[in-house]
Design a protein around this motif. Structure first.
Motif, PDB file in Angstrom:
ATOM      1  N   VAL A  26       1.305  -1.191   0.286  1.00 28.68           N
ATOM      2  CA  VAL A  26       0.072   0.077  -0.023  1.00 28.68           C
ATOM      3  C   VAL A  26       0.838   1.221  -0.058  1.00 28.68           C
ATOM      4  O   VAL A  26       2.253   0.941   0.712  1.00 28.68           O
ATOM      5  N   SER A  27       0.663   2.122  -0.323  1.00 25.02           N
ATOM      6  CA  SER A  27       0.567   3.516  -0.497  1.00 25.02           C
ATOM      7  C   SER A  27       0.920   3.788   0.545  1.00 25.02           C
ATOM      8  O   SER A  27       0.029   4.381   1.214  1.00 25.02           O
ATOM      9  N   THR A  28       1.984   4.503   1.252  1.00 25.15           N
ATOM     10  CA  THR A  28       2.055   4.885   3.185  1.00 25.15           C
ATOM     11  C   THR A  28       1.375   5.805   3.358  1.00 25.15           C
ATOM     12  O   THR A  28       0.783   5.767   4.707  1.00 25.15           O
ATOM     13  N   CYS A  29       1.097   6.930   2.495  1.00 31.24           N
ATOM     14  CA  CYS A  29       0.352   8.102   3.031  1.00 31.24           C
ATOM     15  C   CYS A  29      -1.415   7.330   3.144  1.00 31.24           C
ATOM     16  O   CYS A  29      -1.751   8.172   3.695  1.00 31.24           O
ATOM     17  N   LEU A  30      -1.954   6.722   2.468  1.00 38.78           N
ATOM     18  CA  LEU A  30      -3.322   6.166   2.023  1.00 38.78           C
ATOM     19  C   LEU A  30      -3.592   5.367   3.845  1.00 38.78           C
ATOM     20  O   LEU A  30      -4.481   5.327   3.888  1.00 38.78           O
ATOM     21  N   PRO A  59       3.961  -1.380   3.785  1.00 38.61           N
ATOM     22  CA  PRO A  59       3.685   0.464   4.139  1.00 38.61           C
ATOM     23  C   PRO A  59       4.989   0.290   2.820  1.00 38.61           C
ATOM     24  O   PRO A  59       5.928  -0.034   3.381  1.00 38.61           O
ATOM     25  N   VAL A  60       4.913   1.652   1.758  1.00 38.48           N
ATOM     26  CA  VAL A  60       6.317   2.172   1.150  1.00 38.48           C
ATOM     27  C   VAL A  60       5.912   3.268   0.219  1.00 38.48           C
ATOM     28  O   VAL A  60       5.019   3.414  -0.282  1.00 38.48           O
ATOM     29  N   CYS A  61       7.021   4.041   0.998  1.00 41.71           N
ATOM     30  CA  CYS A  61       6.175   6.006   0.525  1.00 41.71           C
ATOM     31  C   CYS A  61       7.650   5.454  -0.475  1.00 41.71           C
ATOM     32  O   CYS A  61       9.051   5.866   0.366  1.00 41.71           O
ATOM     33  N   PRO A  62       8.226   5.270  -1.411  1.00 40.55           N
ATOM     34  CA  PRO A  62       9.038   5.402  -2.656  1.00 40.55           C
ATOM     35  C   PRO A  62       9.247   6.309  -2.574  1.00 40.55           C
ATOM     36  O   PRO A  62      11.206   6.932  -2.577  1.00 40.55           O
ATOM     37  N   GLU A  63       8.790   7.986  -2.068  1.00 43.64           N
ATOM     38  CA  GLU A  63       9.559   9.050  -2.157  1.00 43.64           C
ATOM     39  C   GLU A  63      10.747   9.527  -0.797  1.00 43.64           C
ATOM     40  O   GLU A  63      11.822   9.473  -1.198  1.00 43.64           O
ATOM     41  N   VAL A  64      10.253   8.890  -0.041  1.00 45.67           N
ATOM     42  CA  VAL A  64      11.292   9.143   1.044  1.00 45.67           C
ATOM     43  C   VAL A  64      11.933   7.911   1.407  1.00 45.67           C
ATOM     44  O   VAL A  64      13.080   8.362   1.282  1.00 45.67           O
ATOM     45  N   PRO A  71       8.945  17.803   5.262  1.00 51.37           N
ATOM     46  CA  PRO A  71       8.764  18.210   3.670  1.00 51.37           C
ATOM     47  C   PRO A  71       9.385  18.428   2.676  1.00 51.37           C
ATOM     48  O   PRO A  71      10.773  18.184   2.916  1.00 51.37           O
ATOM     49  N   ARG A  72       9.142  17.926   1.595  1.00 51.25           N
ATOM     50  CA  ARG A  72      10.258  18.317   0.264  1.00 51.25           C
ATOM     51  C   ARG A  72       9.260  18.874  -1.091  1.00 51.25           C
ATOM     52  O   ARG A  72       8.389  19.272  -1.192  1.00 51.25           O
ATOM     53  N   PRO A  73      10.086  19.537  -2.567  1.00 52.77           N
ATOM     54  CA  PRO A  73       9.281  20.133  -3.065  1.00 52.77           C
ATOM     55  C   PRO A  73       9.009  19.171  -3.621  1.00 52.77           C
ATOM     56  O   PRO A  73       9.221  17.550  -3.380  1.00 52.77           O
ATOM     57  N   LEU A 120      -2.505   1.913  -4.806  1.00 54.28           N
ATOM     58  CA  LEU A 120      -1.627   3.016  -4.749  1.00 54.28           C
ATOM     59  C   LEU A 120      -2.272   4.228  -4.281  1.00 54.28           C
ATOM     60  O   LEU A 120      -3.886   3.416  -4.748  1.00 54.28           O
ATOM     61  N   LYS A 121      -1.566   4.890  -4.408  1.00 52.17           N
ATOM     62  CA  LYS A 121      -1.692   6.570  -4.343  1.00 52.17           C
ATOM     63  C   LYS A 121      -2.596   7.357  -5.628  1.00 52.17           C
ATOM     64  O   LYS A 121      -1.148   6.974  -6.275  1.00 52.17           O
ATOM     65  N   LYS A 122      -3.539   7.591  -5.635  1.00 57.73           N
ATOM     66  CA  LYS A 122      -4.320   8.440  -7.694  1.00 57.73           C
ATOM     67  C   LYS A 122      -3.289   8.734  -7.110  1.00 57.73           C
ATOM     68  O   LYS A 122      -2.652   9.912  -6.234  1.00 57.73           O
ATOM     69  N   SER A 123      -3.268   9.406  -8.664  1.00 54.25           N
ATOM     70  CA  SER A 123      -2.760  11.021  -9.117  1.00 54.25           C
ATOM     71  C   SER A 123      -1.355  11.656  -8.733  1.00 54.25           C
ATOM     72  O   SER A 123      -1.038  12.554  -9.209  1.00 54.25           O
ATOM     73  N   SER A 124      -0.323  10.502  -8.286  1.00 58.76           N
ATOM     74  CA  SER A 124       1.053  10.955  -7.912  1.00 58.76           C
ATOM     75  C   SER A 124       2.139  10.604  -9.196  1.00 58.76           C
ATOM     76  O   SER A 124       1.699   9.273  -9.623  1.00 58.76           O
ATOM     77  N   PRO A 125       3.001  10.816  -9.246  1.00 61.57           N
ATOM     78  CA  PRO A 125       4.193  10.802 -10.492  1.00 61.57           C
ATOM     79  C   PRO A 125       4.920   9.288  -9.976  1.00 61.57           C
ATOM     80  O   PRO A 125       5.766   9.347 -10.779  1.00 61.57           O
ATOM     81  N   SER A 126       5.205   8.576  -8.746  1.00 61.00           N
ATOM     82  CA  SER A 126       5.820   8.089  -7.435  1.00 61.00           C
ATOM     83  C   SER A 126       4.827   6.585  -8.082  1.00 61.00           C
ATOM     84  O   SER A 126       5.030   5.901  -8.591  1.00 61.00           O
ATOM     85  N   CYS A 127       3.524   6.864  -7.404  1.00 58.78           N
ATOM     86  CA  CYS A 127       3.173   6.000  -6.633  1.00 58.78           C
ATOM     87  C   CYS A 127       1.485   5.707  -8.141  1.00 58.78           C
ATOM     88  O   CYS A 127       0.823   4.133  -7.708  1.00 58.78           O
ATOM     89  N   GLY A 128       0.864   6.253  -9.044  1.00 56.11           N
ATOM     90  CA  GLY A 128      -0.569   7.032  -9.559  1.00 56.11           C
ATOM     91  C   GLY A 128      -0.336   5.226 -10.153  1.00 56.11           C
ATOM     92  O   GLY A 128       0.666   5.345 -10.935  1.00 56.11           O
TER      93      GLY A 128
HETATM   94  S1  SF4 Z   1       1.341   8.593  -3.334  1.00 60.37           S
HETATM   95 FE1  SF4 Z   1       3.667   9.917  -2.630  1.00 60.37          FE
HETATM   96  S2  SF4 Z   1       3.371  10.588  -0.213  1.00 60.37           S
HETATM   97 FE2  SF4 Z   1       1.704   8.331  -1.034  1.00 60.37          FE
HETATM   98  S3  SF4 Z   1       3.351   6.922  -1.327  1.00 60.37           S
HETATM   99 FE3  SF4 Z   1       3.512   7.221  -2.481  1.00 60.37          FE
HETATM  100  S4  SF4 Z   1       5.364   8.685  -2.800  1.00 60.37           S
HETATM  101 FE4  SF4 Z   1       4.363   8.666  -0.537  1.00 60.37          FE
END
Ligand code: SF4
Length: 333
Positions: A26-30, A59-64, A71-73, A120-128
């Protein structure tokens, strides 16, 4: 995992072992963790409160996890004609190589955990999962990509059931995803218990009506595979079955296909029911066909009569209970 009420027939709980928990990436932020670029989260009530009672999450947050911190840009997908890049527009920093390298390694690690699915978290350039915006200078953004991590996950592991939380608001997509997740977990159980042709036949037999509700053509192909005694080596047969089985379940059932399956099931009962009972079930099937009743109504009537008359073949069909009733996935007209 909570226990399920009312599993009288050969439903999902007969195939499930607590030693083999249903495990989802799962995307961690969810889950409500503050890992987003703005130090916020995207907690999803259905994922956490409902599915969380049944599933174990990885949980996986690829950006972290690639060290971007919070926070990050914010980052986006950019295509200036030299391939797609993952960049932070405010700083110009390019994260493409770091993210693809991470995704490659992480997916290998997740495959060893043998997940049953991924949200996965929708609309994310990493997870979408899909329709992620891609920016090109001087042009409107197009929405035709997957996030970098999500794309690698799906490329390396095409048989894994994958959905995003936004699409899970659609009842049909929601049920289909959960059905695939439970199907994959049962397959893992079959493999863990030692796969033999006899056990494969039992597995296929229990899934017959469920497969027909998803994809009649694939159901027939699977039947031919199972019947191919002596013409195909065991390992090859099991691999082919797994791929075709997952592909079959990924076709969403329709109202029409459910009606066909319900009528087929009625055929086993027709000499056992009196005319009033028959009329009552057929009327419920017809009202379901017209969208006036949810699927759970004709299913409940059929289940009751299958139990009452001891119709063994139907009693063993996962179609009647492929996942916990408490999830109420078939309660919508
Ligand atoms: S959508 Fe962004 S904040 Fe949520 S898990 Fe993916 S990379 Fe992390």
């Amino acid at each position: 995992m909570v226990s399920s009420a009312g599993e009288e027939l050969g439903g999902w709980s007969h195939w499930h072992s607590p030693d083999r928990p249903l495990r989802l990436g799962v995307s961690t932020c969810l889950l409500g963790e503050n890992v987003r670029f703005d130090s916020g989260h995207a907690r999803d009530g259905f994922v956490v409160d409902t599915l969380g009672q049944w599933f174990e999450y990885v949980p996986v947050c690829p950006e972290v996890e690639i060290g971007m911190g919070t926070p990050r840009p914010s980052i986006r997908l950019v295509d200036e004609g030299q391939g797609m890049r993952l960049v932070a527009p405010s700083t110009g920093e390019d994260f493409t190589e770091r993210m693809t390298g991470f995704a490659e390694e992480k997916v290998t690690e997740l495959m060893e955990l043998d997940l049953d699915g991924y949200i996965l978290k929708k609309s994310s350039p990493s997870c979408g999962l899909e329709r992620i915006r891609v920016y090109t200078s001087g042009m409107p953004a197009r929405r035709n990509a997957s996030g970098v991590f999500a794309a690698k996950l799906m490329e390396r592991w095409p048989a894994l059931p994958v959905e995003e939380e936004g699409r899970l608001n659609d009842h049909g997509l929601r049920e289909n995803f959960i059905e695939r997740v439970f199907g994959r977990n049962r397959w893992r159980g079959l493999v863990a218990g030692g796969l033999t042709r006899r056990r494969l036949i039992e597995f296929h037999t229990a899934h017959k009506l469920l497969l027909r509700a998803h994809n009649e053509t694939a159901y027939r192909r699977l039947g031919k595979l199972v019947g191919s005694v002596g013409t195909i080596e065991d390992g090859e047969l099991f691999r082919a079955y797994e791929i075709e089985f997952q592909a079959a379940l990924s076709t969403k059932p329709t109202n029409k296909k459910h009606v066909n399956v319900l009528q087929h099931a009625m055929g086993y009962l027709k000499t056992l029911l009196d005319p009033v009972e028959k009329r009552e079930i057929l009327a419920a099937v017809e009202e379901y066909r017209q969208g006036l009743l949810p699927l759970v109504v004709p299913l409940t009537l059929l289940r009751y009569n299958i139990r009452r008359h001891g119709v063994e073949y139907l009693a063993g069909q996962l179609y009647f209970d492929p996942h916990p009733r408490e999830l109420m996935l078939r309660n919508h007209a």
